[in-house]
Design a protein around this motif. Sequence first.
Motif, PDB file in Angstrom:
ATOM      1  N   GLN A 219      27.619 -15.405  -0.982  1.00 31.25           N
ATOM      2  CA  GLN A 219      27.615 -15.633   0.531  1.00 31.25           C
ATOM      3  C   GLN A 219      28.900 -16.414   0.810  1.00 31.25           C
ATOM      4  O   GLN A 219      29.506 -16.315   1.989  1.00 31.25           O
ATOM      5  CB  GLN A 219      26.298 -16.242   1.113  1.00 31.25           C
ATOM      6  CG  GLN A 219      25.311 -15.140   1.181  1.00 31.25           C
ATOM      7  CD  GLN A 219      25.421 -14.150   2.082  1.00 31.25           C
ATOM      8  OE1 GLN A 219      26.413 -14.246   3.234  1.00 31.25           O
ATOM      9  NE2 GLN A 219      25.048 -13.026   1.566  1.00 31.25           N
ATOM     10  N   LEU A 222      31.974 -14.281   0.939  1.00 32.38           N
ATOM     11  CA  LEU A 222      31.866 -13.148   1.984  1.00 32.38           C
ATOM     12  C   LEU A 222      32.488 -14.032   3.367  1.00 32.38           C
ATOM     13  O   LEU A 222      33.057 -13.658   4.207  1.00 32.38           O
ATOM     14  CB  LEU A 222      30.661 -12.737   2.347  1.00 32.38           C
ATOM     15  CG  LEU A 222      30.190 -11.704   1.001  1.00 32.38           C
ATOM     16  CD1 LEU A 222      28.878 -11.083   1.286  1.00 32.38           C
ATOM     17  CD2 LEU A 222      31.075 -10.682   0.864  1.00 32.38           C
ATOM     18  N   ASP A 228      31.802  -8.341   5.372  1.00 35.01           N
ATOM     19  CA  ASP A 228      30.427  -8.234   4.773  1.00 35.01           C
ATOM     20  C   ASP A 228      30.418  -7.715   3.520  1.00 35.01           C
ATOM     21  O   ASP A 228      31.345  -7.367   3.216  1.00 35.01           O
ATOM     22  CB  ASP A 228      29.469  -7.610   5.835  1.00 35.01           C
ATOM     23  CG  ASP A 228      29.854  -6.194   6.203  1.00 35.01           C
ATOM     24  OD1 ASP A 228      30.390  -5.575   5.163  1.00 35.01           O
ATOM     25  OD2 ASP A 228      29.717  -5.572   7.222  1.00 35.01           O
ATOM     26  N   ARG A 229      29.223  -7.699   2.805  1.00 38.41           N
ATOM     27  CA  ARG A 229      29.300  -7.182   1.401  1.00 38.41           C
ATOM     28  C   ARG A 229      29.880  -5.727   1.165  1.00 38.41           C
ATOM     29  O   ARG A 229      30.737  -5.330   0.413  1.00 38.41           O
ATOM     30  CB  ARG A 229      27.765  -7.246   0.835  1.00 38.41           C
ATOM     31  CG  ARG A 229      27.623  -7.382  -0.659  1.00 38.41           C
ATOM     32  CD  ARG A 229      26.299  -7.432  -1.128  1.00 38.41           C
ATOM     33  NE  ARG A 229      25.642  -8.757  -0.704  1.00 38.41           N
ATOM     34  CZ  ARG A 229      25.866  -9.852  -1.297  1.00 38.41           C
ATOM     35  NH1 ARG A 229      26.907  -9.873  -2.293  1.00 38.41           N
ATOM     36  NH2 ARG A 229      25.157 -10.832  -0.722  1.00 38.41           N
TER      37      ARG A 229
END
Length: 531
Positions: A219, A222, A228-229
């Motif tokens: 996280q 990111l 986002d992933r």
Amino acid sequence: MTKHTPEPPPPVTILAVDDNPENIILLEVVLSELGYRVIGAANGVQALEILPAEHVDLIISDAMMPKMDGFQLCKSVKNNPALKSIPFIIYTADYLDDEDKDLAATIGADRYVVKSGGTDSVVLAVSELLNIDGPKIGYDPDQQKLPLDDQSFLEQHYKLLVKKLEEKMQNLEIYSQQLLIKNEQLQRSERRYRLLFEKASIAIFVLDPYNGRVTDANQFALHLLGYDREELLALGGLPVMQQESDGPSLVEAGFSGELTMRTKDGRVLCMESDVALIDHEDHSHLIVFSRDTTERKTMVERLFQSEKLSMLGTIAAGIAHEVRNPLAGIKLNLQFLEQKYGPAFEEYDVLTLAIQGTQHIEKVVENTLTMARSTAPDVHISDIRDLVAQSAALLRLMMNKKSIDFTAEIPADLPQVKIDAQQMLQVLLNIIRNAVEATPPKGSIAVTVSVEPAREDSLKPRLCCTVTDSGPGIADEYLKNAFELFRTTKSTGTGLGLSLSRRIMQQHGGDIAITRPAQGGTSIILYLPIP
């Protein structure tokens, strides 16, 4: 008379019956070293097919097998007149109690050997049985009948199988419970390590070592890059800036150093990174640990700039005394000659160039003195629209000479800001003047002002004033160091305008950034905090 040498007797042949090929191989290795010949069968049915075709001196059989187990095979062999004299060993790890041994004895098994005793026990049993001359003690194959008829054998065999099946089911239940516990422990361990991975206060990227593709990221990583992933995984690799392009770059195991990455919104981050190769069973991964050192680098650069400014202040004091006063006299004399002789003067062009030279020197001195002074801004509530309008009015003549289309898009409901109006006007004049000089004739300059919403790394929203020109755009070699002192792309520039502008913005608690829009040109963005 020629003496006839008799041929050696054929080796003793042992039939090993077991559904586990490894057990047969083990018996073959051990017994062949003692001179025995070993042939194998996977179950009782296969063994009964081999026996008529092969001369077998001894049978070693596992008890529990598919199709036909060792007890059924032993009973079939002992009921066959042609085979009943072959010694039979049940070699098992499953049937260990007295009932098992009694059943084996009643169907004619010569030995009952447990596998847990190792191969020595079976070797001893083979040696004992093959050294007996004639039938074994207690059993005459021609006279003694098997004590169990077929019905009795089936009943006892069925009873034994049910008992062993129940034991197997109990063991399977225990194994299942143990497996569930191990699975829960594994899941807890996986969740714990996943939590450590996700909550780590450092960016962690997992890459495929063969193609450099990002397969996972925590996280922190990111959030740092703004993706986002799914977006990050779709990039094909880390967004590492290279000299040739800003596309994904392949990093290698063992790398330790700085990687420059571009975020989703175009910001450039300096990432101190270490890369390690992790081999796990049949999978390999590259793990990239990255720490954002952008702020630290910026602080070092600011410290370096402060040192340069401190040195500049000392120099500026000397300039003010040694250069400014004589320069004023030179400029006045040149302007006097210009007015006295006018354009008809033969060397008028030279005189004009000399005056322009003194003006340039005067500008350098004035900017140097301004940079050397550390005057705190005198802030008051002001309207950014008024300052943009004043800047445009002061530079209108320059823009008209190049037929530049100037537009300003400023909403009427903008919040007011606390600024030093005079210093902020100086910043806008510097930025718009640079835009005018960079814009070709009949080009365009656009000023837009908007409110940037609060972000996670910024407690309050900011006012954004963007000046965009239609020029050729700032070159790569100048973009990274555009705010350095004395760094300029113009032959007549001093290299102080952007440095001075950034210092004023930072003194106001704001910032300044340079970007290159996709459509070309250059955009300079001024950020101001909203009270």
